[in-house]
Each structure stands twice: as C-alpha cells, then as structure tokens.
Design a protein around this motif. Sequence first.
Motif, PDB file in Angstrom:
ATOM      1  N   GLY A 134       0.845  -1.184   0.000  1.00 61.82           N
ATOM      2  CA  GLY A 134       0.000   0.000   0.000  1.00 61.82           C
ATOM      3  C   GLY A 134       0.881   1.234   0.000  1.00 61.82           C
ATOM      4  N   ASP A 135       0.465   2.249   0.748  1.00 59.17           N
ATOM      5  CA  ASP A 135       1.209   3.506   0.781  1.00 59.17           C
ATOM      6  C   ASP A 135       2.399   3.475   1.731  1.00 59.17           C
ATOM      7  OD1 ASP A 135      -0.587   4.597  -1.016  1.00 59.17           O
ATOM      8  OD2 ASP A 135      -1.903   5.369   0.570  1.00 59.17           O
ATOM      9  N   SER A 136       2.452   2.497   2.608  1.00 58.53           N
ATOM     10  CA  SER A 136       3.507   2.434   3.615  1.00 58.53           C
ATOM     11  C   SER A 136       4.874   2.186   2.979  1.00 58.53           C
ATOM     12  CB  SER A 136       3.202   1.311   4.614  1.00 58.53           C
ATOM     13  OG  SER A 136       4.294   1.097   5.483  1.00 58.53           O
ATOM     14  N   ASN A 137       5.921   2.584   3.700  1.00 63.56           N
ATOM     15  CA  ASN A 137       7.292   2.258   3.295  1.00 63.56           C
ATOM     16  C   ASN A 137       7.741   0.903   3.832  1.00 63.56           C
ATOM     17  OD1 ASN A 137       7.948   4.582   1.795  1.00 63.56           O
ATOM     18  ND2 ASN A 137       8.259   5.750   3.678  1.00 63.56           N
ATOM     19  N   TYR A 138       6.939   0.310   4.722  1.00 52.29           N
ATOM     20  CA  TYR A 138       7.221  -1.008   5.300  1.00 52.29           C
ATOM     21  C   TYR A 138       8.613  -1.048   5.922  1.00 52.29           C
ATOM     22  CZ  TYR A 138       2.967  -1.949   2.865  1.00 52.29           C
ATOM     23  OH  TYR A 138       1.666  -1.866   2.439  1.00 52.29           O
ATOM     24  N   ARG A 139       8.798  -0.130   6.848  1.00 52.52           N
ATOM     25  CA  ARG A 139      10.088  -0.043   7.528  1.00 52.52           C
ATOM     26  C   ARG A 139      10.152  -1.045   8.681  1.00 52.52           C
ATOM     27  NH1 ARG A 139      13.140   3.633   5.406  1.00 52.52           N
ATOM     28  NH2 ARG A 139      12.222   5.417   4.295  1.00 52.52           N
ATOM     29  N   SER A 140      11.294  -1.657   8.835  1.00 50.31           N
ATOM     30  CA  SER A 140      11.526  -2.583   9.931  1.00 50.31           C
ATOM     31  C   SER A 140      11.679  -1.800  11.234  1.00 50.31           C
ATOM     32  CB  SER A 140      12.778  -3.411   9.647  1.00 50.31           C
ATOM     33  OG  SER A 140      12.673  -4.053   8.388  1.00 50.31           O
ATOM     34  N   TYR A 141      11.431  -2.464  12.352  1.00 47.32           N
ATOM     35  CA  TYR A 141      11.459  -1.768  13.640  1.00 47.32           C
ATOM     36  C   TYR A 141      11.664  -2.781  14.766  1.00 47.32           C
ATOM     37  CZ  TYR A 141       6.662  -3.511  14.049  1.00 47.32           C
ATOM     38  OH  TYR A 141       5.558  -4.332  14.113  1.00 47.32           O
ATOM     39  N   MET A 142      11.949  -2.268  15.948  1.00 48.74           N
ATOM     40  CA  MET A 142      12.114  -3.110  17.129  1.00 48.74           C
ATOM     41  C   MET A 142      10.791  -3.205  17.888  1.00 48.74           C
ATOM     42  SD  MET A 142      15.246  -4.226  17.170  1.00 48.74           S
ATOM     43  CE  MET A 142      15.181  -4.982  18.806  1.00 48.74           C
ATOM     44  N   GLU A 143      10.431  -4.415  18.253  1.00 45.55           N
ATOM     45  CA  GLU A 143       9.324  -4.659  19.180  1.00 45.55           C
ATOM     46  C   GLU A 143       9.933  -5.351  20.388  1.00 45.55           C
ATOM     47  OE1 GLU A 143       6.393  -4.216  21.031  1.00 45.55           O
ATOM     48  OE2 GLU A 143       5.559  -4.060  18.999  1.00 45.55           O
ATOM     49  N   GLY A 144      10.224  -4.565  21.424  1.00 43.22           N
ATOM     50  CA  GLY A 144      10.961  -5.121  22.547  1.00 43.22           C
ATOM     51  C   GLY A 144      12.352  -5.524  22.096  1.00 43.22           C
ATOM     52  N   ASP A 145      12.692  -6.790  22.290  1.00 46.39           N
ATOM     53  CA  ASP A 145      14.006  -7.300  21.895  1.00 46.39           C
ATOM     54  C   ASP A 145      13.996  -7.954  20.515  1.00 46.39           C
ATOM     55  OD1 ASP A 145      15.125  -6.518  24.339  1.00 46.39           O
ATOM     56  OD2 ASP A 145      14.532  -8.395  25.307  1.00 46.39           O
ATOM     57  N   VAL A 146      12.868  -7.908  19.832  1.00 50.94           N
ATOM     58  CA  VAL A 146      12.732  -8.594  18.542  1.00 50.94           C
ATOM     59  C   VAL A 146      12.693  -7.568  17.411  1.00 50.94           C
ATOM     60  CG1 VAL A 146      11.260 -10.087  17.133  1.00 50.94           C
ATOM     61  CG2 VAL A 146      11.527 -10.546  19.578  1.00 50.94           C
ATOM     62  N   TYR A 147      13.465  -7.843  16.368  1.00 51.45           N
ATOM     63  CA  TYR A 147      13.496  -6.969  15.194  1.00 51.45           C
ATOM     64  C   TYR A 147      12.453  -7.463  14.199  1.00 51.45           C
ATOM     65  CZ  TYR A 147      15.543  -3.957  11.591  1.00 51.45           C
ATOM     66  OH  TYR A 147      15.759  -2.983  10.635  1.00 51.45           O
ATOM     67  N   ILE A 148      11.454  -6.631  13.945  1.00 49.63           N
ATOM     68  CA  ILE A 148      10.367  -6.984  13.035  1.00 49.63           C
ATOM     69  C   ILE A 148      10.719  -6.493  11.629  1.00 49.63           C
ATOM     70  CG2 ILE A 148       7.912  -6.785  12.521  1.00 49.63           C
ATOM     71  CD1 ILE A 148       8.417  -8.179  15.161  1.00 49.63           C
ATOM     72  N   ILE A 149      10.842  -7.432  10.698  1.00 48.79           N
ATOM     73  CA  ILE A 149      11.110  -7.106   9.299  1.00 48.79           C
ATOM     74  C   ILE A 149       9.785  -7.131   8.546  1.00 48.79           C
ATOM     75  CG2 ILE A 149      12.340  -7.792   7.202  1.00 48.79           C
ATOM     76  CD1 ILE A 149      14.345  -9.269   9.052  1.00 48.79           C
ATOM     77  N   GLU A 150       9.483  -6.040   7.876  1.00 51.16           N
ATOM     78  CA  GLU A 150       8.253  -5.965   7.090  1.00 51.16           C
ATOM     79  C   GLU A 150       8.591  -6.021   5.603  1.00 51.16           C
ATOM     80  OE1 GLU A 150       4.776  -3.771   8.600  1.00 51.16           O
ATOM     81  OE2 GLU A 150       6.271  -2.360   9.352  1.00 51.16           O
ATOM     82  N   MET A 151       7.775  -6.749   4.861  1.00 52.12           N
ATOM     83  CA  MET A 151       7.931  -6.783   3.408  1.00 52.12           C
ATOM     84  C   MET A 151       6.556  -6.904   2.763  1.00 52.12           C
ATOM     85  SD  MET A 151      10.441  -8.941   0.918  1.00 52.12           S
ATOM     86  CE  MET A 151      11.764  -7.775   1.293  1.00 52.12           C
ATOM     87  N   ALA A 152       6.363  -6.151   1.687  1.00 50.58           N
ATOM     88  CA  ALA A 152       5.102  -6.180   0.953  1.00 50.58           C
ATOM     89  C   ALA A 152       5.366  -6.535  -0.501  1.00 50.58           C
ATOM     90  CB  ALA A 152       4.414  -4.820   1.044  1.00 50.58           C
ATOM     91  N   PHE A 153       4.318  -6.979  -1.188  1.00 52.65           N
ATOM     92  CA  PHE A 153       4.487  -7.296  -2.605  1.00 52.65           C
ATOM     93  C   PHE A 153       3.531  -6.482  -3.454  1.00 52.65           C
ATOM     94  CE2 PHE A 153       0.805  -9.829  -1.821  1.00 52.65           C
ATOM     95  CZ  PHE A 153       0.211 -10.118  -3.044  1.00 52.65           C
ATOM     96  N   ILE A 154       3.991  -6.173  -4.646  1.00 55.89           N
ATOM     97  CA  ILE A 154       3.189  -5.500  -5.661  1.00 55.89           C
ATOM     98  C   ILE A 154       2.920  -6.519  -6.757  1.00 55.89           C
ATOM     99  CG2 ILE A 154       3.107  -3.609  -7.328  1.00 55.89           C
ATOM    100  CD1 ILE A 154       5.401  -2.307  -5.587  1.00 55.89           C
ATOM    101  N   ASP A 155       1.654  -6.815  -6.999  1.00 50.32           N
ATOM    102  CA  ASP A 155       1.286  -7.727  -8.080  1.00 50.32           C
ATOM    103  C   ASP A 155       1.067  -6.889  -9.335  1.00 50.32           C
ATOM    104  OD1 ASP A 155       0.268  -9.569  -9.827  1.00 50.32           O
ATOM    105  OD2 ASP A 155      -1.208 -10.396  -8.442  1.00 50.32           O
ATOM    106  N   THR A 156       2.009  -6.936 -10.248  1.00 47.16           N
ATOM    107  CA  THR A 156       1.952  -6.064 -11.425  1.00 47.16           C
ATOM    108  C   THR A 156       0.819  -6.440 -12.382  1.00 47.16           C
ATOM    109  OG1 THR A 156       3.569  -7.446 -12.601  1.00 47.16           O
ATOM    110  CG2 THR A 156       4.424  -5.593 -11.311  1.00 47.16           C
ATOM    111  N   SER A 157       0.215  -7.611 -12.175  1.00 47.28           N
ATOM    112  CA  SER A 157      -0.906  -8.026 -13.027  1.00 47.28           C
ATOM    113  C   SER A 157      -2.184  -8.229 -12.227  1.00 47.28           C
ATOM    114  CB  SER A 157      -0.565  -9.334 -13.759  1.00 47.28           C
ATOM    115  OG  SER A 157       0.564  -9.179 -14.574  1.00 47.28           O
ATOM    116  N   GLY A 158      -2.176  -7.811 -10.970  1.00 48.68           N
ATOM    117  CA  GLY A 158      -3.314  -8.062 -10.098  1.00 48.68           C
ATOM    118  C   GLY A 158      -4.223  -6.860  -9.945  1.00 48.68           C
ATOM    119  N   THR A 159      -5.157  -6.978  -8.988  1.00 45.95           N
ATOM    120  CA  THR A 159      -6.160  -5.934  -8.768  1.00 45.95           C
ATOM    121  C   THR A 159      -5.808  -5.030  -7.594  1.00 45.95           C
ATOM    122  OG1 THR A 159      -7.436  -7.485  -7.400  1.00 45.95           O
ATOM    123  CG2 THR A 159      -8.017  -7.337  -9.731  1.00 45.95           C
TER     124      THR A 159
END
Length: 230
Positions: A72-97
């Motif tokens: 979506g519009d987010s940059n999907y930046r990774s961040y810390m949740e307590g002691d755990v590093y949360i990695i975010e990743m999104a996909f763009i479907d170039t042929s989808g809806t």
Amino acid sequence: MKWQVILLIVLALFGGYLVISTATGLVEPVGRLGLVKLANPDMYPGHPHSQLLAEYATERGSKCALVVHFAGDSNYRSYMEGDVYIIEMAFIDTSGTGAEGPTDYMDSLKLAFFGVPDGRYKFKADGQTFNNWNDARKHIKKLAAKNGQQGPIPMVWHGTARSGNPIIVQGCGFPLYFYITWQEYGPVAAYYYTIKGILTPYLNLPFRNYELQHASELQYYYTHHMLDYQ
C-alpha cells in the motif's frame, strides 16, 4: 495393507524433509497473524499484533520475525518490538487488482497450481522496491544478520481482512506468504504450510474471539479512518 505402509513411508519422508529444510532455510512459515485490524497501523511498536509476533519469535529463540503484506502507501520499515526486530515486506502484483481491488479467483487458482510467473511480483521494504525475489531475499538476510539472527526467521502473513468475512478472506499478505514458501521449499510445502497457517490464529491468537465478534465494526472503523493511530 501394502499401500498403507507405502503411504506412511511417504508421509514420514515428507515430514522429515519439511523439518530439515525449514530448520536450515531462510524462514519458518508460522501462518496468519491477525484477522482484522485493531489499529492503523497495527504493525507498530506496542500494538497488539506486533507484540504477538514478537512473542512468536521469542518462543522460538529468534531475534527477528518477518511479516508480509499487500503493498500500500507504507514504506514497510523494519522496527524493534521489545528485543525482537520486526522485518516488514510487501508485494506489488503487477498483473493483479491491488490490495483494495476485487479478488480474481480464477487467477488466484492459476497461481496456486502453477506458481507465480517470473517478474510478476515486485517487493517493498524499508522504503525500497525490489524487482525480484532474489534481491528482496538478500535484503531480508542482510537485516537478519545485522540483528544477530541465527536459524530460520519466523514468518507470518499479516492476515487482516479490510472487508468481508475474515474466516473466508485470508487478508493482507496471504499470496506473498504462499509465494515465499513455494520459492524456499517447493509447492508441496507451500500447500502444507498455507493450510496449517490458516489455522494459526484460531489456535494462538489471544483476541481471536474479539476480532471475530466485532469484525464488521472494526472493518468499518478502519475504512473510515477511525482506527488511525497517527
């Protein structure tokens, strides 16, 4: 009787393959994280789904976790949740809806049976766009190594359904979870971990009853910007 023995041998071999491959692979497919949004953004430090993902990682002795989304519009930046590093990743479907468009079920079935054609998906993470899975994968590995990850990274799909019945609609990031599992471990493993992952929130999500009972209200609040946190 003979076919039953053969079936047991096949299942044992398949189970052994899954255990060994995921133990040495990039990710450990865990399943669906949430059912509907409780806040926006809900993958944000201190928010319930974010805290739950960190718990999943901690239970597995992991320093990182991966959550996948529809882009979506987010940059999907990774961040810390307590002691755990949360990695975010999104996909763009170039042929989808797109994340907000109607689901093309025939197209989804083709992807489920035959896989995603090369070049169809692009990937977003930390403000960057990657044109192929190899580059996106390198980014994940780099972040994980930087944060001391050892072993596979627990992976979930976000799972929040912005409309419809969340029991049926598998929500944000579902195709990317399936895609990554297919890429890393093959189609049979992708089917297995996807089916298993669909059950995850009903077994492990502590607020599943609340999300299900108030799904239509929470979806209305989300689409009318009443859950916006910042």
